[in-house]
Design a protein around this motif. Structure first.
Motif, PDB file in Angstrom:
ATOM      1  N   GLU A  94       0.807  -1.221   0.000  1.00 46.95           N
ATOM      2  CA  GLU A  94       0.000   0.000   0.000  1.00 46.95           C
ATOM      3  C   GLU A  94       0.841   1.271   0.000  1.00 46.95           C
ATOM      4  OE1 GLU A  94      -2.937   0.308   3.029  1.00 46.95           O
ATOM      5  OE2 GLU A  94      -4.191  -1.307   2.213  1.00 46.95           O
ATOM      6  N   ARG A  95       1.853   1.310   0.855  1.00 45.36           N
ATOM      7  CA  ARG A  95       2.654   2.529   0.940  1.00 45.36           C
ATOM      8  C   ARG A  95       3.323   2.838  -0.400  1.00 45.36           C
ATOM      9  NH1 ARG A  95       4.699   5.103   5.264  1.00 45.36           N
ATOM     10  NH2 ARG A  95       4.240   3.323   6.629  1.00 45.36           N
ATOM     11  N   THR A  96       3.907   1.818  -0.999  1.00 43.90           N
ATOM     12  CA  THR A  96       4.587   2.001  -2.286  1.00 43.90           C
ATOM     13  C   THR A  96       3.600   2.402  -3.368  1.00 43.90           C
ATOM     14  OG1 THR A  96       6.224   0.322  -1.683  1.00 43.90           O
ATOM     15  CG2 THR A  96       6.016   0.869  -4.025  1.00 43.90           C
ATOM     16  N   ALA A 110       0.610   3.814  -3.065  1.00 39.81           N
ATOM     17  CA  ALA A 110       0.067   5.156  -2.837  1.00 39.81           C
ATOM     18  C   ALA A 110       1.059   6.226  -3.303  1.00 39.81           C
ATOM     19  CB  ALA A 110      -0.269   5.342  -1.360  1.00 39.81           C
ATOM     20  N   GLU A 111       2.339   6.026  -3.009  1.00 39.58           N
ATOM     21  CA  GLU A 111       3.362   6.991  -3.447  1.00 39.58           C
ATOM     22  C   GLU A 111       3.471   7.011  -4.964  1.00 39.58           C
ATOM     23  OE1 GLU A 111       6.883   5.783  -1.424  1.00 39.58           O
ATOM     24  OE2 GLU A 111       6.262   6.616   0.515  1.00 39.58           O
ATOM     25  N   SER A 113      -3.245   9.513  -1.195  1.00 41.14           N
ATOM     26  CA  SER A 113      -3.077   9.102   0.199  1.00 41.14           C
ATOM     27  C   SER A 113      -3.401   7.617   0.342  1.00 41.14           C
ATOM     28  CB  SER A 113      -4.016   9.914   1.101  1.00 41.14           C
ATOM     29  OG  SER A 113      -5.369   9.565   0.855  1.00 41.14           O
ATOM     30  N   ARG A 114      -2.886   7.025   1.406  1.00 38.68           N
ATOM     31  CA  ARG A 114      -3.191   5.609   1.656  1.00 38.68           C
ATOM     32  C   ARG A 114      -4.678   5.422   1.956  1.00 38.68           C
ATOM     33  NH1 ARG A 114       1.251   2.867   5.512  1.00 38.68           N
ATOM     34  NH2 ARG A 114       0.139   1.006   4.788  1.00 38.68           N
TER      35      ARG A 114
END
Length: 218
Positions: free
Chosen positions: A27-29, A31-32, A37-38
């Motif tokens: 998710e973090r990757t 979203a970036e 945003s997550r």
């Protein structure tokens, strides 16, 4: 209803030539990469999951396509010859029982997501939008049990309900609003960790669904 995060996610899937069974990045990757945003990403993933376009496994990540069913040979037969009344009858037996387990295990985030689904149901503008959030609501309850067999079974039930000739209709706004209020009552009981009341509320809800079904042929 416009959903820019969902549009970005779908564009990403298309541009990367991803296919069913392919994993999505964490998710973090992701979203970036998408520049969102997550929280917005989770909303987009929830929309895709509700329509059967992705599945998420605890500790496994997110994958494109429908959840693979370990029990497919035995569950596949459920699709054969089933009517909307059959499905409603089966749900009435299953869901009040499983919600007691879900009430004990549901995380605060899952309860918040269930409340969000109930609110989205209340403002659904048509049957298609209602079905998306209704399916999401009932699948989230199954996922909160942390029981892979229950989740797999409810995946199949939801898949059956999405077929045009098997799905119940919530065509009028009064019915959608009434069902949404019942969803909210279920969530409130779960938030109180009152499994017995949650089960009773779910039973009332599914009896209402069943009551609106055509009579089952003898």
């Amino acid at each position: 209803m416009e959903n820019p995060a969902l549009d970005k996610l779908l564009d990403y899937v298309s541009q990367c030539n991803l296919r069913d069974g392919d994993p999505l990045p964490p998710e973090r990757t992701l979203a970036e990469t998408l520049g969102i945003s997550r929280r917005d990403l989770r909303g987009a993933l929830a929309s895709m999951e509700a329509s059967g376009r992705v599945w998420r496994g605890v500790g496994r990540g997110t994958y494109l396509g429908a959840r693979p069913l370990k029990f497919a040979p035995s569950l596949r037969s459920l699709r054969t010859g089933s009517s909307p009344a059959d499905i409603a009858e089966m749900r009435l037996m299953l869901e009040p029982a499983l919600i007691e387990l879900a009430t004990r295990k549901a995380s605060p985030d899952e309860l918040a997501e269930l409340e969000k689904c109930a609110k989205r149901n209340a403002i659904a503008r048509d049957d298609d939008e209602w079905q998306q959030w209704d399916h999401r609501f009932h699948l989230l309850i199954a996922q909160a049990t942390r029981n892979t067999a229950i989740i797999a079974l409810m995946d199949v039930v939801n898949g059956m309900r999405m077929k045009p000739n098997l799905r119940e209709k919530t065509a009028d706004q009064d019915t959608r609003r009434h069902f949404a209020q019942q969803h909210q009552a279920i969530v409130y009981a779960m938030m109180e960790r009152d499994g017995e009341t949650a089960a009773a509320r779910m039973r009332d809800h599914l009896l209402n669904v069943q009551w609106r079904m055509p009579a089952k042929p003898e």
